[in-house]
Scaffold this motif. Structure first.
Motif, mmCIF file in Angstrom:
data_model
loop_
_atom_site.group_PDB
_atom_site.id
_atom_site.type_symbol
_atom_site.label_atom_id
_atom_site.label_comp_id
_atom_site.label_asym_id
_atom_site.label_seq_id
_atom_site.Cartn_x
_atom_site.Cartn_y
_atom_site.Cartn_z
ATOM 1 N N ARG A 32 47.618 76.083 29.003
ATOM 2 C CA ARG A 32 46.337 76.463 29.796
ATOM 3 C C ARG A 32 46.047 75.806 30.900
ATOM 4 O O ARG A 32 46.619 73.608 30.636
ATOM 5 C CB ARG A 32 45.389 76.462 28.371
ATOM 6 C CG ARG A 32 45.689 77.356 27.015
ATOM 7 C CD ARG A 32 44.567 77.025 26.230
ATOM 8 N NE ARG A 32 45.008 75.803 25.703
ATOM 9 C CZ ARG A 32 43.570 74.325 25.216
ATOM 10 N NH1 ARG A 32 42.440 75.892 25.344
ATOM 11 N NH2 ARG A 32 43.611 73.848 25.098
ATOM 12 N N ILE A 34 42.566 74.701 33.598
ATOM 13 C CA ILE A 34 41.309 75.390 33.839
ATOM 14 C C ILE A 34 40.885 75.360 35.241
ATOM 15 O O ILE A 34 41.520 74.526 35.956
ATOM 16 C CB ILE A 34 39.928 73.873 33.729
ATOM 17 C CG1 ILE A 34 39.896 74.080 32.182
ATOM 18 C CG2 ILE A 34 38.736 74.594 34.164
ATOM 19 C CD1 ILE A 34 39.383 75.090 31.701
ATOM 20 N N THR A 44 39.181 79.167 31.489
ATOM 21 C CA THR A 44 40.434 78.820 31.080
ATOM 22 C C THR A 44 41.861 80.036 31.658
ATOM 23 O O THR A 44 41.895 81.012 31.136
ATOM 24 C CB THR A 44 40.589 79.286 29.555
ATOM 25 O OG1 THR A 44 39.521 78.042 28.799
ATOM 26 C CG2 THR A 44 42.418 78.647 29.066
ATOM 27 N N THR A 65 42.101 71.048 35.997
ATOM 28 C CA THR A 65 42.449 70.522 34.773
ATOM 29 C C THR A 65 43.558 70.941 34.491
ATOM 30 O O THR A 65 43.576 72.779 34.562
ATOM 31 C CB THR A 65 41.098 70.362 33.722
ATOM 32 O OG1 THR A 65 40.142 69.896 34.469
ATOM 33 C CG2 THR A 65 41.300 69.424 32.616
ATOM 34 N N LEU A 67 44.967 71.480 30.340
ATOM 35 C CA LEU A 67 44.348 70.866 29.316
ATOM 36 C C LEU A 67 45.948 71.019 28.251
ATOM 37 O O LEU A 67 45.088 69.886 26.961
ATOM 38 C CB LEU A 67 43.742 72.296 28.699
ATOM 39 C CG LEU A 67 42.445 72.993 29.730
ATOM 40 C CD1 LEU A 67 41.940 74.404 29.058
ATOM 41 C CD2 LEU A 67 41.692 72.143 28.975
ATOM 42 N N ASP A 68 46.601 71.108 28.507
ATOM 43 C CA ASP A 68 47.517 70.951 26.818
ATOM 44 C C ASP A 68 49.022 69.967 27.040
ATOM 45 O O ASP A 68 49.517 69.955 28.905
ATOM 46 C CB ASP A 68 48.544 72.297 26.666
ATOM 47 C CG ASP A 68 47.838 73.866 26.381
ATOM 48 O OD1 ASP A 68 46.449 73.004 25.611
ATOM 49 O OD2 ASP A 68 47.260 74.810 26.619
ATOM 50 N N MET A 106 38.471 77.575 26.880
ATOM 51 C CA MET A 106 37.544 77.231 27.792
ATOM 52 C C MET A 106 36.598 78.038 29.130
ATOM 53 O O MET A 106 37.600 78.551 29.281
ATOM 54 C CB MET A 106 37.199 75.689 28.349
ATOM 55 C CG MET A 106 38.092 75.155 27.110
ATOM 56 S SD MET A 106 38.939 73.430 27.290
ATOM 57 C CE MET A 106 37.072 72.303 27.961
ATOM 58 N N GLU A 176 34.551 72.821 26.062
ATOM 59 C CA GLU A 176 34.911 72.938 25.284
ATOM 60 C C GLU A 176 34.866 73.875 23.937
ATOM 61 O O GLU A 176 33.642 72.969 23.335
ATOM 62 C CB GLU A 176 36.690 71.546 24.696
ATOM 63 C CG GLU A 176 36.957 71.767 23.658
ATOM 64 C CD GLU A 176 37.994 72.489 24.520
ATOM 65 O OE1 GLU A 176 38.308 73.816 23.608
ATOM 66 O OE2 GLU A 176 39.163 71.631 24.677
#
Length: 817
Positions: A32, A34, A44, A65, A67-68, A106, A176
């Motif tokens: 994921r 952003i 997301t 960003t 995320l994971d 998100m 989030e």
């Protein structure tokens, strides 16, 4: 060389979008991220492809960003998503939105700030002043909070104007939605971790006795030496021996003697429970089990047709045990949340904390944690789920069980993707090379036909467990009873008699009426006016406990009218009957009986299903009144009588599957009677005892029912011989809806010829203020779905590209049920 990622957004957009990868943040397919999208929004997204080719028509924006740390979607899932998008004619974004729990998605939240230097140069409207005043009082708020607090839905234009005038400033921040569940704990502050400093603290707290007591309790729990080392303890452990007063505890925190911390705990219960081995199978079950295992070597999919009470669940348990011993994951699909409640306790006995549950009554946080457990292969080896369970990130799936495979609850209606979980489970099994078991006492016509054609292997269980006889079905002729004036409200003399016998014998009863509410509609006794929903083309259902008329399509409600809105007469009368009315009248006829109702109105809370079914199972209830959610899969020892109050309710619906649904519903609900110790009785109230479907139900004659259905469907080109696609056109203007649907039907007709039927209004031609028209395509089974999709999509895009039809909504439903 720059690296790019193609991502899918949770939006109904037909294409992927390309973003620039930051070299310092490496990415993988299935992660994921952003990403910015549009002018001020962030979403997301899921990475689908990684490559070195920049986009041609736009400059790639950088990923905002990552995320994971590892992919949350595996490659097999992505293949499954792509198949679902192609087959069900929707976008990958639609599938993404349906597949991932909300806690994983998100999104940006628009924050609104007041400008303290704003000077009003032009007069503001009262609405603008209200919103500006609220933002000023909050200093900083969000659009959703403004809508909620001021009870205003349309605030965007007002906010835009205030922003333009300089009264407000607006910015986006990323929120989030999933937050780990935590509990508070404490440890000794670093400045007090020596004997000398601790002794000083004791002296200082001499007069603060409550604070001293809490500190001494803390030290006694963790141990003096461990406290000096900074050992942590949960607040709940401190409270085991004494109730902690908040004020003195807060003072210790304020003085930094005790320091609080957040300890993350899971929402899921992993407590180890004692389990038992599966029961030994009888001869019929052993034979069926052997046939299934043999078939699994040659066919991926097996159809198990077992009469109600034949012990299908015990076979499932043995198959699950086999798969787990081979270190495989198992997915067990059920059509209704209500069924998971009873089957959960049964599976827990055998599989303990290896069993996970996944459905919409779970919170977002719980669903995220189940997802992560399956993804990381932590604990759950068996997942019990409703249709959304097919989207979980299985790593080593070996077996899928689709129980009550005939149920139309497995079909997703809105929003897209409008998938069928049974058919999708077969594709999922194919991708994972997993075995698939479809099971039902009354298999769908489509599934049984596939078995007849050799696509599935058919295995049958034709006797009830323990040699128990199938229930005796008694016909109660409602028309005759009304003619003789023998009816007691909506109950025939035969049903009242059988109810009395069962209750006197301390046995339990299930009454089935597939309409909720008190009455389907109300009517003026003078002018025959029927109140209708202002948003939909339907009459409004009367709910007596709330004294409201309610629309079951859009939720609109109004107070029960004391007089007719059309003629002013006070003669407003209820017509027909639903579960609420049956429950009320039973209390009048059987005042000593303990009665409960199970329908959508009584099962809205998370624990409602569980509570009602537990009380019935524990014999705290005598009569259970319900809609179709009580008609299948439930197993109660003490039910001797089932009453079907309105057999024609489903048979007369204008749909080619109405006889199939009616046969299945009546057969399934009949099967709840006499499950363990004795033959049960079913009273079937009908105005047409000679109807062929009712006769097949009485005789438990599935094969003659199936033969008649197949002959009829082949003649009129319906499934399973042809594939159906429904195209629905919606708009607030009826004329535009008509015109758009005719133009689309004409365009499709030039491609598909006489395979196109319509457009025509459906039975309910307006829902939520939108007028509706439907076009039906009947396609040969061997038609290419990919080419079909391309031609349909081309026709739709050509229609909505015209300015007149840009606001028209067009929806595609493949394999409607």
């Amino acid at each position: 060389m720059s690296q790019f990622a193609n991502v899918v957004l949770p939006l109904p957009l037909p294409q992927l979008f390309t973003y620039l990868v930051n070299p310092s943040e490496p990415v993988e397919i299935g992660m994921r991220v952003i990403v910015p999208f549009g002018r001020r929004k962030f979403y997301t997204a899921i990475i689908i492809e990684i490559h070195q080719t920049p986009p041609v028509h736009y400059d790639a924006k950088p990923i905002h960003t990552v995320l994971d740390e590892y992919p949350v979607i595996n490659l097999l899932q992505l293949d499954f998503w792509k198949w679902m998008s192609d087959y069900y004619q929707c976008t990958l974004g639609d599938v993404f939105k349906a597949a991932l729990p909300s806690g994983f998605k998100m999104a940006s939240e628009t924050h609104v700030f007041a400008n303290p230097d704003f000077c009003e140069t032009t007069p503001l409207t009262s609405n603008e002043l209200t919103i500006l005043g609220f933002v000023n009082s909050q200093k900083k708020t969000t659009i959703s909070e403004i809508q909620k607090q001021l009870d205003k839905k349309e605030v965007f234009n007002t906010l835009f104007k205030l922003h333009h005038l300089g009264a407000l400033s607006i910015e986006e921040s990323i929120e989030e939605s999933y937050k780990p569940k935590t509990v508070t704990g404490y440890y000794l502050g670093e400045n007090f971790r020596t004997e000398e400093t601790l002794k000083t603290v004791f002296d200082q707290l001499n007069r603060a006795t409550k604070q001293l007591e809490i500190l001494m309790l803390f030290i006694s729990k963790v141990g003096f030496a461990k406290a000096l080392e900074g050992k942590r303890i949960l607040k709940s452990q401190l409270e085991e021996d004494a109730a902690l007063s908040p004020a003195p505890l807060n003072e210790l925190v304020k003085k930094q003697i005790l320091v609080p911390y957040a300890h993350e705990i899971g929402r899921l219960n992993y407590e180890i429970t004692q389990t038992i081995a599966p029961k030994a199978l009888n001869d019929g079950q052993i034979k069926a089990m052997d046939e299934i295992n043999t078939a699994f070597y040659n066919h991926q999919t097996v159809l198990l047709k077992g009469v109600t009470g034949s012990g299908k669940t015990e076979i499932y348990i043995h198959l699950i045990e086999q798969a787990i011993k081979e270190h495989k994951q198992v997915l067990y699909l059920l059509p209704e949340i209500a069924l998971t409640t009873q089957i959960t306790s049964r599976l827990k006995l055998h599989f303990g904390n290896r069993l996970g549950i996944y459905h919409s009554k779970y919170s977002d946080g719980e669903r995220v944690e189940v997802w992560n457990d399956v993804l990381m292969k932590k604990n759950y080896q068996l997942i019990l789920a409703v249709r959304s369970g097919i989207f979980l990130p299985f790593q080593n799936l070996g077996l899928i069980i689709v129980d009550e495979e005939h149920e139309n609850s497995f079909k997703q209606y809105d929003p897209a993707p409008r998938y069928h979980a049974r058919d999708s489970a077969i594709m999922l099994g194919h991708l994972h090379k997993a075995n698939v078991l479809l099971a039902s006492a009354t298999p769908s016509v489509d599934s049984f036909y596939n078995a007849m054609q050799g696509k599935y292997t058919l295995v049958e269980l034709n006797e009830r467990y323990g040699g128990l006889e199938m229930p005796q079905i008694l016909i109660a002729n409602v028309r005759e009873a009304k003619r003789k004036k023998q009816m007691k409200s909506h109950f025939t003399p035969l049903l009242i008699e059988q109810l009395t016998i069962a209750l006197n014998a301390k046995e339990q009863v299930i009454l089935f009426q597939n309409r909720r509410g008190f009455a389907p509609y109300v009517e003026c006794g003078e002018c025959a006016h029927i109140p209708k929903c202002q948003n939909c083309d339907v009459s409004m259902t009367y709910h007596k406990n709330k004294h409201l008329l309610n629309c079951h399509y859009c939720g609109y409600s109004l107070a029960f009218p004391n007089e007719c809105p059309a003629c002013g007469s006070p003669a407003m009368e209820t017509r027909g009957f639903g579960t609420e009315k049956i429950e009320q009248e039973l209390k009048l006829f059987f005042p000593e009986a303990r009665i409960a109702r199970m329908d959508l109105d009584t099962t809205r809370s998370k624990k409602a299903y569980e509570t009602i079914l537990f009380d019935f199972e524990q014999k705290k209830l005598d009569i259970l009144v319900g809609t179709q959610m009580i008609s299948k899969g439930l197993d109660f020892d003490n039910v001797s009588l089932v009453g079907i109050l309105d057999a024609e309710n489903t048979l007369n619906y204008p749909d080619f599957r109405s006889h199939e649904r009616g046969f299945q519903l009546m057969s399934q609900v009949s099967g709840r009677a006499g499950r363990k110790h004795k033959q049960g009785t079913v009273v079937l109230q009908t105005t047409d005892p000679d109807h062929p479907v009712i006769q097949w139900v009485i005789q438990h004659n599935y094969h003659d029912f199936l033969k008649a259905q197949l002959e009829e469907r082949e003649l009129f080109k319906y499934p399973p011989f042809y594939r159906l696609i429904h195209i629905t056109i919606k708009h607030r203007d009826e004329g535009r809806t008509d015109k758009a649907s005719r133009n689309l039907a004409l365009a499709l007709g030039q491609i598909f010829g006489n395979r196109v039927l319509g457009p025509q209004p459906p039975l309910v031609a307006r829902i939520q203020t939108l007028f509706i028209r439907q076009i039906m395509l009947k396609l040969e089974r061997n038609a290419s779905m990919i080419k079909t999709k391309q031609m349909i999509q081309h026709s739709i895009h050509a229609l909505i590209a015209q300015p007149e039809y840009r606001s028209v909504i067009v929806q595609i439903n493949v394999d409607p049920v």
